[in-house]
Design an enzyme around this catalytic site. Structure first.
Site, short mmCIF file in Angstrom:
data_model
loop_
_atom_site.label_atom_id
_atom_site.label_comp_id
_atom_site.label_asym_id
_atom_site.label_seq_id
_atom_site.Cartn_x
_atom_site.Cartn_y
_atom_site.Cartn_z
CD GLU A 122 -2.69 -1.55 2.31
OE1 GLU A 122 -2.25 -1.10 3.38
OE2 GLU A 122 -3.62 -2.36 2.25
CG ASP A 155 -2.66 -4.53 8.51
OD1 ASP A 155 -1.65 -3.85 8.25
OD2 ASP A 155 -3.66 -4.57 7.79
#
Length: 429
Positions: free
Chosen positions: A335, A359
């Site tokens: 990302e 994450d």
């Protein structure tokens, strides 16, 4: 990288001739040689070769010898500077004045002509002149001429050298942003001033469509592509498809996606470091790459709602192996999260190991685990645990299949065996 920065060792001496300097020459130079032996034994560059060190041609007792040392360091591609001394010396005359080199001073802890005095005085001079330097000093007093490096000094020397080399290796390299801001993630708002001012790096940018252009126009090595696709088919297991039945692709469509992501992986690497094989195909500009030590791929959302996403490419590039065998990882932030990418870069340069990008999804308390599973965590998980989920570029090195004895670890690539590579691949879908 073809040429790595070296560590320069500056033996600093009391320059007063007539008995003082002469009595310290051998001790001072031996101190420098002991540090070189430590660094060359314990430290490795990212390609696995021992770190190279350079010692000044003579002990440094004044500004003339300091200047000669600086000239030698310039010629020898020195990127980190360490001054060592067993005695009091003339600080402002002998200090390292290069504003770009990470610097430290080891002042020997002895009682005859204490290196601590030079250490304190010259660190103060560094502060006055705005030239940061780190101080290294041993807890225990040693006899003059003792060439043993105490454990506490050893740890400080190695910590400084690793950090200094990380700074030197980053300098002049690029962060390559493939695409732009992803889903409003602030870390993917790439701050060029931060990279330039704090890391000494430059920024490069290409649109995500460059990957699509190279796929459509076959701007990649066709021979490597055949090798890569066969290797992927043999070693990369296709997982279960959890999509709703109406959204499940047929076999032909899935095979086309596999072909796409393999090409995409090669192209992302070529964008980072270049590929001389492209010259033979008439793509001289594309062959150069962007001199990138770190990259990020925007992916979400426009790209991944339309084309196969970057998870395969990011995960494989961040691993210590692919169809070309065992090799150093290529750092790619999912990302285009440049700030997480910088964290990965720091850790990689300090440890020479691949990095996990994941994450932090959820904290599971013992009570919550017991509520949904009927089992209460115990042992190391007794107080609960954090649930990390792969968000693209989690390296396959993180599968726990690399070992030292019976302990799961992540290793520098030159310590990984073919059997461990196979085990990492078999543990991954």
């Amino acid at each position: 990288m073809k040429t790595y920065p070296k560590i320069g060792i500056r033996p600093i001496i009391d320059g007063r001739l007539g008995g003082i300097r002469e009595s310290l020459e051998e001790t001072t130079m031996n101190m420098a040689k002991a540090v070189v032996a430590l660094f060359q034994t314990e430290l490795r560059y990212p390609d696995g070769t021992p770190v190279a060190c350079v010692i000044a041609d003579s002990c440094i007792g004044g500004v003339q010898e300091a200047a000669h040392c600086a000239e030698k360091f310039e010629r020898e591609n020195v990127g980190v500077s360490l001054s060592v001394t067993p005695c009091w010396c003339y600080g402002s005359e002998t200090m390292d004045m290069n504003p770009l080199l990470p610097k430290a001073i080891w002042g020997f802890n002895g009682t005859e002509r204490p290196g601590a005095v030079y250490l304190a005085a010259t660190l103060a001079a560094h502060n006055q002149k705005g030239l940061p330097a780190f101080g290294i000093y041993g807890k225990d007093v040693q006899d003059m001429g003792d060439q043993h490096i105490p454990e506490d000094v050893r740890e400080k020397l190695l910590a400084f050298a690793r950090a200094g080399l990380a700074v030197a290796i980053m300098r002049g390299k690029s962060y390559l942003a493939i695409g732009s801001v992803s889903m409003g993630i602030a870390g993917s708002i790439v701050d060029a001033d931060f990279f330039q001012s704090y890391l000494g790096m430059r920024n490069e940018y290409v649109d995500s469509s460059e990957i699509l252009r190279r796929i459509q126009q076959n701007i990649f090595d066709p021979e490597e592509y055949k090798l890569a696709l066969n290797w992927t088919r043999e070693h990369c297991q296709e997982g279960e498809d959890f999509n709703r039945e109406k959204n499940i692709k047929n076999r032909q469509e899935k095979d086309q996606d596999w072909e796409f992501v393999v090409k995409m992986t090669m192209i992302m690497r070529d964008l980072m470091i270049g590929n001389p094989r492209l010259v033979d195909q008439g793509f001289g500009e594309e062959a150069q790459g962007h001199h990138a030590l770190l990259a990020g791929f925007q992916g979400q959302r426009q790209w991944t709602d339309f084309l196969p996403d970057g998870d395969f490419s990011e995960a494989l590039l961040n691993s210590s192996f692919d169809w070309n065998g065992i090799r150093a990882p290529y750092l790619v932030a999912t990302e285009n999260d440049a700030l997480n990418g910088v964290s990965m870069l720091f850790n990689y340069l300090l440890t020479n190991t691949a990095q996990i990008f994941a994450d932090v999804r959820t904290y599971w308390s013992p009570e919550a685990v017991a509520r949904v599973s009927g089992w209460k965590p115990e042992g190391r998980a007794a107080d609960g645990f954090l649930h990390l989920i792969n968000s693209g570029s989690a390296t396959l090195d993180g599968t726990g299949k690399q070992r030292i004895g019976d302990k799961p670890v992540m290793k520098p690539h030159w310590e990984i065996s073919d059997q461990e590579v196979d085990a990492c691949l078999k543990a991954t879908t």
